[in-house]
Design an enzyme around this catalytic site. Structure first.
Site, PDB file in Angstrom:
ATOM      1  N   ASP A  77      82.709  33.173  53.590  1.00 20.37           N
ATOM      2  CA  ASP A  77      83.674  34.067  52.801  1.00 20.37           C
ATOM      3  C   ASP A  77      83.211  34.026  51.218  1.00 20.37           C
ATOM      4  O   ASP A  77      83.852  34.454  50.498  1.00 20.37           O
ATOM      5  CB  ASP A  77      84.985  33.432  52.836  1.00 20.37           C
ATOM      6  CG  ASP A  77      85.834  33.595  54.057  1.00 20.37           C
ATOM      7  OD1 ASP A  77      85.360  34.376  54.828  1.00 20.37           O
ATOM      8  OD2 ASP A  77      86.789  32.924  54.182  1.00 20.37           O
ATOM      9  N   ARG A 102      87.177  26.958  51.999  1.00 19.36           N
ATOM     10  CA  ARG A 102      86.575  27.650  50.922  1.00 19.36           C
ATOM     11  C   ARG A 102      86.441  26.698  49.591  1.00 19.36           C
ATOM     12  O   ARG A 102      86.168  27.178  48.746  1.00 19.36           O
ATOM     13  CB  ARG A 102      87.440  28.887  50.562  1.00 19.36           C
ATOM     14  CG  ARG A 102      87.592  30.000  51.650  1.00 19.36           C
ATOM     15  CD  ARG A 102      87.921  31.320  51.155  1.00 19.36           C
ATOM     16  NE  ARG A 102      87.113  32.000  50.189  1.00 19.36           N
ATOM     17  CZ  ARG A 102      87.539  33.232  49.645  1.00 19.36           C
ATOM     18  NH1 ARG A 102      88.466  33.760  49.847  1.00 19.36           N
ATOM     19  NH2 ARG A 102      86.142  33.579  48.942  1.00 19.36           N
ATOM     20  N   ARG A 148      98.722  32.291  47.885  1.00 23.04           N
ATOM     21  CA  ARG A 148      97.509  31.691  47.202  1.00 23.04           C
ATOM     22  C   ARG A 148      97.735  30.939  46.064  1.00 23.04           C
ATOM     23  O   ARG A 148      98.057  29.694  45.956  1.00 23.04           O
ATOM     24  CB  ARG A 148      96.266  32.562  47.472  1.00 23.04           C
ATOM     25  CG  ARG A 148      95.988  33.238  48.743  1.00 23.04           C
ATOM     26  CD  ARG A 148      95.524  32.175  49.726  1.00 23.04           C
ATOM     27  NE  ARG A 148      95.178  32.425  51.061  1.00 23.04           N
ATOM     28  CZ  ARG A 148      93.941  32.922  51.442  1.00 23.04           C
ATOM     29  NH1 ARG A 148      93.097  32.871  50.591  1.00 23.04           N
ATOM     30  NH2 ARG A 148      93.539  33.600  52.577  1.00 23.04           N
ATOM     31  N   HIS A 177      96.454  38.471  48.614  1.00 24.83           N
ATOM     32  CA  HIS A 177      96.089  38.374  47.002  1.00 24.83           C
ATOM     33  C   HIS A 177      96.560  39.832  46.502  1.00 24.83           C
ATOM     34  O   HIS A 177      96.665  40.697  46.840  1.00 24.83           O
ATOM     35  CB  HIS A 177      94.325  38.356  47.260  1.00 24.83           C
ATOM     36  CG  HIS A 177      93.802  37.064  47.308  1.00 24.83           C
ATOM     37  ND1 HIS A 177      92.733  36.772  48.188  1.00 24.83           N
ATOM     38  CD2 HIS A 177      94.083  35.656  47.027  1.00 24.83           C
ATOM     39  CE1 HIS A 177      92.240  35.646  48.106  1.00 24.83           C
ATOM     40  NE2 HIS A 177      93.227  34.995  47.580  1.00 24.83           N
ATOM     41  N   CYS A 271      87.175  42.574  46.393  1.00 25.69           N
ATOM     42  CA  CYS A 271      87.012  41.298  46.952  1.00 25.69           C
ATOM     43  C   CYS A 271      85.287  40.728  46.726  1.00 25.69           C
ATOM     44  O   CYS A 271      85.092  39.860  46.519  1.00 25.69           O
ATOM     45  CB  CYS A 271      87.436  41.019  48.387  1.00 25.69           C
ATOM     46  SG  CYS A 271      89.238  40.983  48.683  1.00 25.69           S
TER      47      CYS A 271
END
Length: 281
Positions: A77, A102, A148, A177, A271
């Site tokens: 990611d 992550r 998140r 997000h 992203c």
């Protein structure tokens, strides 16, 4: 005879940006930390690289500066560079990821900025996932929470950057997000998906941006709001045709891109793009 004056779309001017990106050399979907990820579906890494390279080339053709961070093996990611940090006026707020898969990305991105001459850096105490949840307008920072980044990270960002931070609550797990539910078009213009926000946050957005571009559920579902603007051009997923039409009506130049392979990991144009905002003169 009287003639009704027609409002013309404003003239748009692009501003050269500096972006940090990460080639998806190790891209894959081997775990599930958002609704878009399905490890049972095959991933074509070579296709992901090809689509990503087209995005990077487009930025260069538009006159922007693009720098690269080396991808870490075993961290598929990391291509989603926007999550790696938030940079305003040359000050770098690092990322602290909620998911252990992550976790190593935050220190890696912070190290890149340290190695490239950035002196004001903060390793955060609270969970924030960079520009995934911190989006910068002309005078304030819009900050997402709900899935998140934590509300405490919003206060931490406000103190570090010395800018007002507006907290917005996300309520649809598909838009986990802020950058999947809202895009900044210029210093005082945004586009967003009203259905992604709590009633209170929706009311805040309506007050702050009464003329905002509103996304249909169809355009939101193809990640049409995961977009990058430079003041004139708006790079967005090519499937978001309704948003592209609205943007053209307002004088922007939408540019559609196919990042369908990277969508399998829950990301698209924004992203993949971390803006490095240097100090203003």
């Amino acid at each position: 005879m009287t003639h009704r004056a027609q409002s013309a779309a404003p003239a748009r001017e692009a501003r050269r940006r500096r972006y940090l990106m990460c080639r998806p050399t190790h891209f894959d979907v081997t775990y599930r930390i958002n609704p878009w990820m399905d490890p049972a579906k095959p991933v074509d890494t070579d296709l992901a690289i090809t689509q990503w390279e087209k995005l990077r080339t487009l930025y260069l053709e538009l006159g922007h500066r693009v720098e690269l961070i080396d991808p870490l093996p075993g961290h598929p990611d990391m291509v989603y560079a926007a999550n790696g940090a938030t940079v305003i006026d040359g000050k770098v707020l690092g990322a602290r990821f909620r998911n252990t898969e992550r976790a190593a990305e935050g220190p890696a991105y912070l190290a890149w900025f340290r190695d490239n001459g950035f002196a004001e850096l903060l390793d955060p105490a609270h969970v924030n996932e960079g520009e995934g949840d911190f989006l910068v307008t002309g005078s304030r920072v819009l900050a997402g929470t709900g899935f998140r980044s934590t509300p405490q990270s919003h206060a931490e960002a406000e103190e570090f950057f010395g800018r007002p931070v507006v907290s917005l609550e996300l309520i649809d797990e598909r838009y986990y997000h802020l950058d999947t539910a809202l895009a900044v078009l210029s210093d005082d213009e945004v586009m967003y998906n009203p259905e992604a926000f709590s009633p209170g946050s929706r009311a805040v957005l309506e007050r702050l941006f009464p003329g905002a571009v509103l996304a249909s559920p169809e355009d939101a579902a193809v990640f049409g709001l995961n977009a990058v603007g430079d003041g004139r051009h708006v790079v967005l997923p090519e499937a978001a045709t309704g948003l592209a039409r609205q943007l053209r009506e307002r004088g922007f130049e939408p540019i559609g891109m196919d990042l369908s392979e990277l969508l399998k990991g829950g990301g698209s144009v924004k992203c993949c793009t971390l803006e490095v905002r240097e100090p203003t003169a």
